[in-house]
Design a protein around this motif. Structure first.
Motif, PDB file in Angstrom:
ATOM      1  N   LYS A   2       0.831  -1.199   0.000  1.00 47.06           N
ATOM      2  CA  LYS A   2       0.000   0.000   0.000  1.00 47.06           C
ATOM      3  C   LYS A   2       0.869   1.254   0.000  1.00 47.06           C
ATOM      4  N   SER A   4       0.395   3.986   1.670  1.00 49.09           N
ATOM      5  CA  SER A   4       0.618   4.497   3.034  1.00 49.09           C
ATOM      6  C   SER A   4       1.760   3.740   3.727  1.00 49.09           C
ATOM      7  N   GLU A   5       1.808   2.430   3.485  1.00 42.70           N
ATOM      8  CA  GLU A   5       2.883   1.617   4.065  1.00 42.70           C
ATOM      9  C   GLU A   5       4.240   2.047   3.505  1.00 42.70           C
ATOM     10  N   SER A   8       5.256   5.369   4.878  1.00 41.22           N
ATOM     11  CA  SER A   8       5.667   5.234   6.279  1.00 41.22           C
ATOM     12  C   SER A   8       7.081   4.684   6.374  1.00 41.22           C
ATOM     13  N   ARG A   9       7.363   3.691   5.566  1.00 45.77           N
ATOM     14  CA  ARG A   9       8.713   3.115   5.579  1.00 45.77           C
ATOM     15  C   ARG A   9       9.751   4.144   5.144  1.00 45.77           C
ATOM     16  N   LEU A  11       9.465   7.317   5.450  1.00 44.52           N
ATOM     17  CA  LEU A  11       9.566   8.302   6.540  1.00 44.52           C
ATOM     18  C   LEU A  11      10.496   7.800   7.646  1.00 44.52           C
ATOM     19  N   ILE A  12      10.309   6.547   8.038  1.00 44.53           N
ATOM     20  CA  ILE A  12      11.153   5.990   9.115  1.00 44.53           C
ATOM     21  C   ILE A  12      12.607   5.913   8.661  1.00 44.53           C
ATOM     22  N   THR A  13      12.813   5.425   7.436  1.00 55.77           N
ATOM     23  CA  THR A  13      14.181   5.292   6.929  1.00 55.77           C
ATOM     24  C   THR A  13      14.850   6.650   6.837  1.00 55.77           C
ATOM     25  N   GLY A  15      14.121   9.314   8.472  1.00 59.14           N
ATOM     26  CA  GLY A  15      14.355   9.808   9.832  1.00 59.14           C
ATOM     27  C   GLY A  15      15.610   9.205  10.432  1.00 59.14           C
ATOM     28  N   MET A  16      15.776   7.883  10.252  1.00 60.81           N
ATOM     29  CA  MET A  16      16.951   7.218  10.816  1.00 60.81           C
ATOM     30  C   MET A  16      18.235   7.710  10.137  1.00 60.81           C
ATOM     31  N   LEU A  18      18.684  10.547   8.684  1.00 60.56           N
ATOM     32  CA  LEU A  18      18.921  11.932   9.102  1.00 60.56           C
ATOM     33  C   LEU A  18      19.563  11.974  10.488  1.00 60.56           C
ATOM     34  N   ALA A  19      19.047  11.126  11.368  1.00 65.34           N
ATOM     35  CA  ALA A  19      19.566  11.111  12.744  1.00 65.34           C
ATOM     36  C   ALA A  19      20.997  10.592  12.796  1.00 65.34           C
ATOM     37  N   VAL A  20      21.324   9.674  11.896  1.00 67.34           N
ATOM     38  CA  VAL A  20      22.701   9.171  11.850  1.00 67.34           C
ATOM     39  C   VAL A  20      23.598  10.148  11.096  1.00 67.34           C
TER      40      VAL A  20
ATOM     41  N   TYR B  20      -1.329   6.529  12.587  1.00 69.03           N
ATOM     42  CA  TYR B  20      -0.474   7.646  12.143  1.00 69.03           C
ATOM     43  C   TYR B  20       0.034   8.543  13.282  1.00 69.03           C
ATOM     44  N   LEU B  23       2.701   6.610  14.934  1.00 65.69           N
ATOM     45  CA  LEU B  23       3.858   6.461  14.054  1.00 65.69           C
ATOM     46  C   LEU B  23       4.675   7.758  14.017  1.00 65.69           C
ATOM     47  N   VAL B  27       8.536   8.034  15.066  1.00 62.46           N
ATOM     48  CA  VAL B  27       9.622   8.480  14.172  1.00 62.46           C
ATOM     49  C   VAL B  27      10.455   9.567  14.853  1.00 62.46           C
ATOM     50  N   MET B  31      14.314   9.123  15.944  1.00 59.58           N
ATOM     51  CA  MET B  31      15.363  10.046  15.490  1.00 59.58           C
ATOM     52  C   MET B  31      16.137  10.585  16.700  1.00 59.58           C
ATOM     53  N   ILE B  34      18.357   7.739  18.107  1.00 59.41           N
ATOM     54  CA  ILE B  34      19.558   7.479  17.299  1.00 59.41           C
ATOM     55  C   ILE B  34      20.523   8.661  17.405  1.00 59.41           C
ATOM     56  N   LEU B  38      24.462   8.612  18.533  1.00 59.49           N
ATOM     57  CA  LEU B  38      25.562   9.230  17.783  1.00 59.49           C
ATOM     58  C   LEU B  38      26.238  10.328  18.590  1.00 59.49           C
ATOM     59  N   TRP B  88       9.394  -3.825  12.885  1.00 61.87           N
ATOM     60  CA  TRP B  88       9.279  -3.693  11.420  1.00 61.87           C
ATOM     61  C   TRP B  88       9.807  -4.963  10.768  1.00 61.87           C
ATOM     62  N   VAL B  94       5.116  -1.650   8.859  1.00 56.96           N
ATOM     63  CA  VAL B  94       5.099  -0.689   9.958  1.00 56.96           C
ATOM     64  C   VAL B  94       3.683  -0.211  10.269  1.00 56.96           C
ATOM     65  N   LEU B  95       2.756  -0.492   9.358  1.00 61.86           N
ATOM     66  CA  LEU B  95       1.359  -0.123   9.627  1.00 61.86           C
ATOM     67  C   LEU B  95       0.569  -1.407   9.886  1.00 61.86           C
TER      68      LEU B  95
END
Lengths: 331, 443
Positions: A2, A4-5, A8-9, A11-13, A15-16, A18-20, B20, B23, B27, B31, B34, B38, B88, B94-95
């Motif tokens: 989907k 939305s799925e 979402s994936r 978005l999470i990726t 985000g991760m 970006l944080a790293v 949502y 979620l 997120v 962030m 993580i 770091l 996940w 994830v949903l």
């Protein structure tokens, strides 16, 4: 999958990543000079390259305690390097050469080991000027040999009393800088043996002649240098009882357990400038040599690359003020 | 006070059912988590200026122990990012549940370990190294990364949230203290669950996953193991799940008889007292012993720490069980009576945390602008100098927390003593003595 799925994936990726990526990106692009206590590595990096005429921007941070930063033999104000904060410094060099930067805060027993090098290249005069031979070398002084005065005054000699006594003496041959720098106070005391003065009066005259070879400004400068660089070990009042004195003694004891025996322990104890035997037996050239060269493993740092020659003579002049009463002068 | 069903409000219910909002929070939290790892690994080693120390051990801890746990129970677990990457992988989505699930091992957690002893051990491991952990960014970074990777690893081997349920050092005490929180997730009607076919709240459906915490909501009587993840709210086909507001410490009316939970109460109570002495007290020798990990003095500190928690405090408490018939009944009574220590322990932690949070909160502003200690000034607050905050309310606040905790525990002790059929007076006396010690340590 989907939509939305999928979003979402993503978005999470994102985000991760970006944080790293954010901290890594900025971390790799922010070169800092890290200050740590000498036992933990000192300055890192401890060798910095620079060019004549190009400003050298340094970003300094401390990884443990408060440190300070200055460059030897340059007229710059020392700056504090605070834990976890960044201090910006801009230096400018007008001639090539090897410059020493050092910590200006008493950060630990091995504070004086916190030194680094700035290698300045580029057009200019010969980066290695012909070295000046230190006076103690010319005179052939053995810096490590005992140099105690066999006689010491019963009371603190007074320069003012000495001045009054000297008015009736022929002392011109003792008052010139060459005599002052190459002879110990005890040698002058001996030279005054032909006079009718009592021992204490002779010491008063010695005190006056030692004072006449310096200036109030030089003594003030010497006092400031001493307070900033020497008092941590030698004590504010010169008694060899600075805040690190006990730690140095312990380090000496530790070395006795492992290496070269009791002499190390004695050598690790900071010199007591109020010890008349020791100081009145030392010529200014000898003290200059000790400051220039350091104590060779005793814990006494080498200051030759940090202080200018003038600063060292000012410091030497101030050291004698622990013996002589320079009333009205900086003490 | 009766319960108020929050999920009767359609907006609240829809917000909880929708994936949502959760979620989005996940997120942001992930962030931050993580980034904290770091920051710990590459940022300044000076703890007071490193995001990992300041935001994890000061900001997050303050929110957790002063707000989240007392008022929302396992509310933190509902938004904790640690299980997200592992889940996940485990779920393959994830949903909502996917048509095809990944083929991981999906094992049941070993029966012998279906308790919180591992959580007790993991908490104690961190507690013993806390002086270093709380001040050294790279150790904090490694521990945070370790927890994340442990959660991911366990998700690929075991079913559901094995890490959260059985290993997380934080989850154990949150679960214990969530019994006091004025919020709960419960079923509305037991008969509906009894006749429900397929039990999708536990086994999952197309609308959501089976309970990640390995709990059958139909049997929920206390908050301890419900992570408020809201999956059952999504999967229940009968609209039989409710999120309620309720009186504080409602779960403690029926005290637990489990020894792992009883010892969790001693671990938390004892740790708060030892921390108060070591971290806030004037004894440099204690601080040095706690900090110099691996030295002989640290081993002595560790031995004293563990024996205080596992021997001294429980031994004296055992004297409160005034009737002995046989060992099993004795253990049951011991565990039931120890529920009186739960409100007291929570308030001990509140009082202890008030002290170091108010003392160190000013670091948050500086770290916000320069989280890695690289000389940034993102929000103009990098040069904020350290200054203790609200010092005038600290001692009264701590006293209020401790005395309030004592009263709260005394009331709990009376209920537990009634259940255990023993006198409550020794338990109240025990609480009085430890409160006096804590008051002395803090004030």
């Amino acid at each position: 999958m989907k939509r939305s799925e999928l979003l979402s994936r993503i978005l999470i990726t994102a985000g991760m990543l970006l944080a790293v990526g954010t901290p890594l990106f900025f971390w790799t692009r922010t070169p800092l000079i890290h200050a740590r206590m000498a036992d933990n590595g000192g300055w890192n990096p401890d060798v910095i390259q620079a060019e004549v005429g190009k400003p050298l921007h340094l970003r300094l941070t401390s990884d443990d305690v408060m440190h300070g930063f200055s460059v030897g033999q340059m007229k710059i104000d020392a700056v504090d390097v605070e834990p976890g904060k960044v201090t910006d410094v801009t230096l400018s060099f007008d001639k090539p050469g090897i410059y020493k930067f050092f910590c200006t805060r008493w950060c630990g027993i091995n504070h004086w080991r916190m030194r680094g090098t700035i290698e300045v290249s580029g057009p200019g005069a010969n980066p290695e000027p012909a070295p000046t031979i230190p006076l103690y070398v010319t005179l052939g002084f053995d810096l490590d040999a005992p140099h105690e005065s066999p006689v010491i005054p019963s009371n603190q000699p007074s320069a003012i009393r000495g001045q009054q006594l000297a008015a009736n003496l022929e002392i011109s041959k003792f008052s010139n800088p060459d005599f002052y720098r190459t002879n110990s106070p005890y040698q002058l005391f001996e030279a005054l043996s032909s006079t009718n003065l009592s021992d204490l009066e002779k010491w008063d005259v010695v005190s006056y002649i030692w004072q006449s070879n310096t200036t109030p400004e030089a003594l003030t400068n010497g006092r400031d240098l001493y307070a900033q660089n020497c008092a941590a070990c030698h004590g504010e009042n010169g008694g060899g009882d600075g805040v690190f004195a006990d730690d140095l003694a312990k380090a000496g004891e530790a070395s006795m357990q492992s290496m070269t025996g009791a002499t190390d322990m004695l050598m690790q104890t900071p010199v007591d400038f109020t010890d008349s035997k020791r100081i009145l037996g030392a010529a200014p050239a000898l003290l200059q040599g000790k400051i220039l060269r350091g104590g060779m493993g005793t814990g006494m740092p080498m200051w030759g690359s940090i202080f200018t020659e003038e600063q060292i003579w000012d410091l030497v002049a101030y050291l004698y003020s622990f013996q002589f009463d320079y009333q009205g002068e900086a003490q | 006070m009766t319960k108020i069903e929050l999920t009767r409000n359609t907006s609240i219910k829809n917000a909880l059912i929708s994936r949502y909002p959760q979620l989005a929070v996940f997120v942001v939290m992930l962030m931050g988590y993580i980034f904290a790892i770091l920051a710990g690994l590459v940022g300044t080693p000076v703890g007071s200026h490193n995001f990992s120390i300041v935001f994890v051990w000061i900001a997050w801890w303050a929110i957790l122990i002063l707000v989240a746990v007392p008022f929302f129970g396992r509310g933190w677990c509902a938004v904790c990012p640690i299980p997200l990457p592992g889940e996940w992988l485990q779920r393959g989505a994830v949903l909502n549940p996917p048509d095809k699930k990944p083929k991981w091992f999906n094992l049941r957690w070993p029966k012998a370990l279906r308790n919180i002893w591992l959580q007790n051990i993991s908490f104690l491991l961190l507690a013993l190294f806390s002086s270093v952990l709380l001040t050294t960014p790279n150790i904090t970074g490694i521990v945070l990364a370790g927890m994340l990777f442990a959660a991911i690893g366990l998700s690929t081997v075991f079913e559901r949230r094995a890490f959260c349920r059985y290993l997380c050092p934080v989850g154990g005490f949150i679960g214990l203290y969530s019994q006091t929180a004025p919020i709960e997730l419960r079923i509305k009607d037991k008969r509906v669950c009894a006749t429900c076919e397929g039990k999708p709240c536990y086994n999952g459906s197309t609308n959501g996953y089976g309970c990640p915490w390995d709990v059958f909501p139909g049997g929920l009587t206390k908050n301890t193991y419900c992570g408020l993840c809201m999956e059952c709210l999504r999967t229940c086909p009968h609209d039989n799940i409710a999120v309620n507001m309720r009186p504080f410490s409602a779960d403690l009316a029926k005290p637990s008889t489990r020894m792992d939970e009883a010892f969790k109460a001693f671990i938390m109570l004892g740790s708060a007292m030892i921390y108060a002495g070591v971290l806030l007290g004037p004894w440099g020798v204690l601080k040095d012993a706690a900090y110099n990990v691996g030295t002989s003095t640290w081993f002595i500190y560790a031995a004293v720490f563990l024996s205080t928690i596992f021997l001294v405090m429980p031994s004296f408490f055992a004297l409160c069980v005034t009737r002995f018939e046989n060992l099993n009944i004795f253990k049951k009574r011991f565990a039931m009576l120890s529920s009186a220590l739960i409100p007291l322990g929570l308030m001990f932690w509140v009082a202890f945390s008030l002290s170091f949070v108010l003392t160190n909160a000013s670091y948050i502003l500086a770290s916000l602008s320069d989280p890695l200690g690289l000389g940034w000034n993102l929000f103009g607050t990098a040069q904020t100098t350290w200054q203790p905050m609200l010092t005038s309310i600290l001692a009264p606040g701590q006293t209020l927390a401790l005395v309030g905790g004592l009263i709260w525990s005394s009331r709990t002790a009376q209920k537990a003593a009634n259940e255990a059929k023993v006198s409550a007076i020794p338990v109240i006396g025990y609480c009085l003595i430890v409160t006096a010690v804590m008051l002395w340590l803090l004030l």
